[in-house]
Scaffold this active site. Structure first.
Site, PDB file in Angstrom:
ATOM      1  N   GLU A 443       0.863  -1.587  -0.422  1.00 15.89           N
ATOM      2  CA  GLU A 443       0.239  -0.036   0.201  1.00 15.89           C
ATOM      3  C   GLU A 443       0.894   1.057   0.380  1.00 15.89           C
ATOM      4  O   GLU A 443       0.644   2.629  -0.734  1.00 15.89           O
ATOM      5  CB  GLU A 443      -1.083  -0.063   1.246  1.00 15.89           C
ATOM      6  CG  GLU A 443      -2.028  -0.746   1.495  1.00 15.89           C
ATOM      7  CD  GLU A 443      -2.646  -1.260  -0.145  1.00 15.89           C
ATOM      8  OE1 GLU A 443      -2.607  -0.417  -0.608  1.00 15.89           O
ATOM      9  OE2 GLU A 443      -3.187  -2.811  -0.471  1.00 15.89           O
ATOM     10  N   HIS A 449       3.125   6.787  -5.068  1.00 20.31           N
ATOM     11  CA  HIS A 449       3.472   6.900  -6.744  1.00 20.31           C
ATOM     12  C   HIS A 449       2.321   7.943  -6.969  1.00 20.31           C
ATOM     13  O   HIS A 449       2.529   8.878  -7.617  1.00 20.31           O
ATOM     14  CB  HIS A 449       2.567   5.516  -6.896  1.00 20.31           C
ATOM     15  CG  HIS A 449       2.811   5.536  -8.556  1.00 20.31           C
ATOM     16  ND1 HIS A 449       1.970   4.679  -9.294  1.00 20.31           N
ATOM     17  CD2 HIS A 449       3.597   6.127  -9.513  1.00 20.31           C
ATOM     18  CE1 HIS A 449       1.808   4.777 -10.552  1.00 20.31           C
ATOM     19  NE2 HIS A 449       2.387   6.112 -10.513  1.00 20.31           N
TER      20      HIS A 449
END
Ligand SMILES: [Zn+2]
Length: 650
Positions: A443, A449
């Site tokens: 996660e 990202h």
């Protein structure tokens, strides 16, 4: 003023506020369209910012409904969904917007940067994939097809569900349940009016899996297996109709077939490149899969049949590979794991996590600000422990996206990380399984990202605009480090004795992860190949079976019984969103394994690839296709060998 939104969600006034925001948006759209001259900055930018604001407003409600679920959140959430859907459907069918985008793309092609071009291209594609730009008769037919397809997928699931629920098998001989875990026995046990004890097994999970894995009696396993793999024969006709309609729809939209339609918005280029990718993995996994099967065969008294493999796999696993989670837990105290992961990310990418004082939705939730080179970049809101009002599982949910607003002001990103780890109390810490550690890394991979993007256009910033078959690349990339001794030793120390997790225990984790991995690979490849080939045309039930049989000649080491109609239960592709997309699981794994080993082979903390990964993939977000970003990162196409290496396949 804080760069970040304050978490708040006024349930009482939410619907009224939502309606007024959407009304304002709708009239803004009218005004924007009415402008005499429309440009990127006077039309596209404000449209984008409008959507960003809507995310800001709406995300806290969906978040709260997932982590602090109550009748109140459910009521407001389900009332809001049709309102939002109506609004976004209207927008996505507004052909005037599409025309303006097309005109701007043409007239400003030379002056726009690649981020802006990508925003236009994705928006235009979105319109075109729904057929909003086509003539009325075609649109009408597309609408009919969509309605029928959603009926069919619903019927497919319903048939499967009915068949699953209809079957049960009662065991009366206690010898037949020997070896099953206590919890499974307890849930199977029942007593009739006369006080007779029996054990009920069904085709539901986890009952079916329990008997197939632990049940000693091969005859019973076969009965269950046969019942399971012959469920919902009427789905065969549904598959025929689905394939025909998907083919017709794709052709109306201008694609050769459904595969071409599906891939047009994905990273993978075309059918051939996906097929050769899958074939290549298959070819390279087969020898090892054969060896794994021999290992299983050696402990079985007769030639293995389809309904034996799970059982003997479990026997072998217990003998050689099983890890005792309880032995590991003391080494993975939640706070140490989190802090260790922060230290790891700091050393790998130079990002720093600093605790932020914020009042959040639960006393156990907490916030961190993220700095890069001493510049504040983002905020992450963590909610890691299980509680009754929280939905199960783990996920990253993006909230704000990095962008520049209409005035050119930089706006920072934020995201939620939600897990369901064991709750801590004043007297006992939250001790994780190694799987939980992997989940947290996974996660966090999605999170960085999203939040480290430096893209200025929010619709292609962070995880926005990233192709569906590439979104799991950054999460799996980071997840792989949770098996690296050098990384684990940064935080895996016994919470009472302080002893570092021994090498032998780390080695065992890796071995158990790769247990029968080549056989597992073959199975996934069989599903993926079938999905690709069945969606490239129109096929009858018999032809569908022939396609599957042909693939199995290559992928199946144990002869599949001819009664097995696996396709009638393949809900992922016939009732879910994975049609001509099931390959994505392996696709993203290849990217992540490839980039991961580049870092490992250079020495984790000396790695130049890691620095480039930050600059190219994380900063890049969705503003370029992942295939371009990947090529920039590695200087070449993805290499499937590294996935084999990651799975311990030689
Ligand atoms: Zn994920």
């Amino acid at each position: 003023m804080s760069k970040f939104l304050k978490f708040e969600c006024d349930l009482e006034n939410f619907i009224a506020a939502l309606k007024s925001l959407l009304a304002k948006n709708s009239s803004s759209v009218e005004e924007l369209l009415a402008q005499e001259s429309k440009s990127y900055s006077s039309f596209v930018k404000p449209m984008q910012i409008m959507e960003e604001r809507l995310e800001h407003f709406f995300t806290p409600l969906s978040h709260l409904n997932a982590v602090n679920n109550s009748e109140a959140t459910q009521a407001v959430y389900s009332e809001s969904l049709p309102i939002i859907t109506e609004y976004s459907t209207k927008l996505s069918q507004n052909i005037e917007i599409y025309k303006v985008y097309k005109t701007i793309l043409e007239s400003e092609q030379e002056s726009l940067n690649y981020e802006q071009l990508r925003v236009l291209e994705l928006n235009i594609k979105h319109f075109e994939q729904s057929g909003a730009h086509l003539d009325d008769a075609t649109k009408k037919r597309l609408e009919e097809i969509n309605i029928r397809l959603s009926e069919l997928s619903n019927n497919f699931s319903q048939n499967l569900l009915n068949a699953t629920n209809e079957f049960e098998y009662l065991i009366t001989d206690e010898a037949d349940i020997e070896g099953l875990p206590e919890s499974e026995i307890a849930s199977a046990k029942q007593e009739d009016a006369e006080g007779n004890i029996s054990y009920k097994f069904t085709l539901q999970m986890p009952s079916y899996i329990a008997y197939m894995t632990y049940g000693k009696n091969a005859e019973i396993r076969e009965i269950l297996y046969k019942a399971y793999t012959t469920r919902a024969p009427e789905n065969g006709a549904i598959i025929e109709e689905i394939l025909a309609l998907k083919d017709e729809m794709s052709k109306l939209l201008g694609y050769k077939n459904y595969v071409a339609y599906s891939l047009s918005s994905k990273m993978a280029e075309d059918e051939q490149s996906v097929l050769s990718f899958l074939q290549n993995l298959l070819k390279n996994s087969k020898t090892q899969a054969q060896k794994e099967l021999e290992e299983l065969q050696a402990i079985a008294p007769q030639a293995l049949r389809s309904f034996d493999t799970a059982f003997y796999a479990e026997v072998l696993k217990k003998e050689q590979y099983e890890i005792d989670e309880e032995e590991y837990r003391p080494y993975f105290e939640q706070r140490s794991v989190l802090n260790g992961m922060f230290t790891f990310l700091e050393r790998l990418f130079g990002i720093r996590f600093v605790k932020a004082e914020e009042q959040l939705w639960d006393a156990k939730a907490f916030a961190y600000d993220v700095y890069l080179e001493d510049k504040l970049r983002a905020r992450v809101l963590f909610d890691l422990e299980a509680r009754e009002s929280k939905r199960g599982g783990a996920w990253m949910h993006n909230w704000q996206s990095h962008h520049r607003d209409a005035a050119g002001e930089e706006q920072l990103a934020s995201a939620f990380v939600v897990c369901n780890f064991p709750p801590s109390s004043e007297t006992s810490p939250s001790l994780l399984r190694h799987d939980d550690v992997v989940t947290l890394f996974h996660e966090m991979g999605h999170t960085i990202h999203h939040i480290l993007s430096t893209v200025d256009e929010n619709e292609v910033s962070g995880v926005n605009g990233v192709e569906w078959d590439a979104v799991e690349f950054p999460s799996q990339f980071l997840e792989n480090f949770a098996y690296e001794p050098e990384v684990l030793k940064m935080f895996a120390s016994h919470h009472q004795t302080g002893e570092t997790l021994p090498d032998s225990m780390i080695e065992k984790l890796v071995k158990s992860k790769n247990f029968l991995s080549a056989m597992g690979m073959l199975r996934q490849l069989e599903f993926s190949l079938f999905d690709m080939q069945v969606h490239n045309g129109v096929y009858t039930q018999e032809e569908v079976q022939t396609i599957l049989d042909k693939i199995r000649e290559d992928s199946s080491l144990v002869q599949t019984p001819s009664y097995n109609k696996f396709q009638n239960g393949f809900a992922h592709i016939f009732a879910g969103g994975y049609a001509a997309g099931y390959y994505s699981y392996k696709w993203a794994e290849v990217l992540s394994a490839d980039a991961f080993y580049a870092v490992i082979d250079e020495g984790v903390f000396d790695s130049k690839t890691a620095k480039r990964y930050l600059k190219i993939v994380l900063n890049g977000g969705g503003a370029k296709s992942m295939s371009r970003l990947f090529k920039e990162l590695m200087g070449r196409e993805p290499n499937t060998d590294q996935l084999l290496r990651l799975n311990g396949i030689k």
